[in-house]
Design a protein around this motif. Structure first.
Motif, PDB file in Angstrom:
ATOM      1  N   ALA A  63       7.083 -11.355  -1.264  1.00  0.00           N
ATOM      2  CA  ALA A  63       7.596 -11.190  -2.627  1.00  0.00           C
ATOM      3  C   ALA A  63       6.901 -12.080  -3.623  1.00  0.00           C
ATOM      4  O   ALA A  63       6.710 -11.481  -4.895  1.00  0.00           O
ATOM      5  N   ASP A  64       6.189 -12.960  -3.601  1.00  0.00           N
ATOM      6  CA  ASP A  64       5.214 -13.711  -4.562  1.00  0.00           C
ATOM      7  C   ASP A  64       3.980 -13.411  -4.456  1.00  0.00           C
ATOM      8  O   ASP A  64       3.170 -14.118  -5.257  1.00  0.00           O
ATOM      9  N   ASP A  65       3.619 -12.387  -3.881  1.00  0.00           N
ATOM     10  CA  ASP A  65       2.060 -12.073  -3.680  1.00  0.00           C
ATOM     11  C   ASP A  65       1.525 -11.361  -4.989  1.00  0.00           C
ATOM     12  O   ASP A  65       2.220 -10.911  -5.778  1.00  0.00           O
ATOM     13  N   PHE A  66       0.202 -11.639  -5.307  1.00  0.00           N
ATOM     14  CA  PHE A  66      -0.368 -10.958  -6.421  1.00  0.00           C
ATOM     15  C   PHE A  66      -0.929  -9.659  -5.735  1.00  0.00           C
ATOM     16  O   PHE A  66      -1.345  -9.865  -4.463  1.00  0.00           O
ATOM     17  N   VAL A  67      -0.711  -8.572  -6.247  1.00  0.00           N
ATOM     18  CA  VAL A  67      -0.865  -7.416  -5.757  1.00  0.00           C
ATOM     19  C   VAL A  67      -1.701  -6.432  -6.765  1.00  0.00           C
ATOM     20  O   VAL A  67      -1.538  -6.271  -7.900  1.00  0.00           O
ATOM     21  N   GLN A  68      -3.109  -6.095  -6.275  1.00  0.00           N
ATOM     22  CA  GLN A  68      -3.967  -5.243  -6.770  1.00  0.00           C
ATOM     23  C   GLN A  68      -3.596  -3.719  -6.311  1.00  0.00           C
ATOM     24  O   GLN A  68      -4.183  -3.485  -5.152  1.00  0.00           O
ATOM     25  N   ASP A  69      -3.453  -2.933  -6.930  1.00  0.00           N
ATOM     26  CA  ASP A  69      -3.016  -1.375  -6.594  1.00  0.00           C
ATOM     27  C   ASP A  69      -4.422  -0.553  -6.913  1.00  0.00           C
ATOM     28  O   ASP A  69      -5.334  -1.191  -7.836  1.00  0.00           O
ATOM     29  N   GLY A  70      -4.829   0.303  -6.315  1.00  0.00           N
ATOM     30  CA  GLY A  70      -5.960   1.424  -6.435  1.00  0.00           C
ATOM     31  C   GLY A  70      -5.977   2.194  -5.216  1.00  0.00           C
ATOM     32  O   GLY A  70      -5.073   2.581  -4.593  1.00  0.00           O
ATOM     33  N   ALA A  71      -6.947   2.617  -4.795  1.00  0.00           N
ATOM     34  CA  ALA A  71      -7.404   3.613  -3.629  1.00  0.00           C
ATOM     35  C   ALA A  71      -6.598   2.655  -2.406  1.00  0.00           C
ATOM     36  O   ALA A  71      -6.350   3.377  -1.439  1.00  0.00           O
TER      37      ALA A  71
END
Length: 120
Positions: A63-71
């Motif tokens: 729930a508290d993660d940094f998430v980088q979206d992409g491929a």
């Protein structure tokens, strides 16, 4: 964005995975039969210099993660993100082997084997 702020760019993200790293994460997840999985990047205490990186597939972010979206998605927990602020995850395919690398501006020194690092 309605509040007048601008969307983050790759240069302003607190942690960034290069397209090459994201492509490798997607390939590993597919090969493992987990095509929707992302890569969890964490910093653990240990190694001869004080801290070491840990990489593992994760099916979903916390729930508290940094998430980088992409491929492919990359997840970083808040404590690790403090030690990875401004860092970049990349994929190196070199003569000595292929592996994830982290360019971390907070790392002031590392061990001889390149596995662990220390911060100021």
């Amino acid at each position: 964005m309605p509040d007048g702020s601008t969307a983050p760019t790759p240069e302003t993200l607190p942690f960034r995975a290069t397209p090459r790293a994201q492509a490798q994460v997607a390939e590993i997840a597919q090969r493992e039969g987990r095509p929707g999985a992302g890569l969890r990047v964490a910093v653990d205490a240990g190694g001869c210099s004080g801290f070491q990186y840990r990489f593992e597939l994760a099916d979903a972010p916390e729930a508290d993660d940094f998430v980088q979206d992409g491929a492919a998605r990359v997840f970083v927990d808040p404590v690790s993100l403090e030690l990875l602020q401004g860092a970049e995850l990349d994929w190196a395919d070199e003569l000595i082997g292929a592996h994830f690398t982290v360019r971390n501006p907070q790392a002031v020194s590392g061990c001889g084997c390149g596995v662990s690092f220390s911060v100021a």
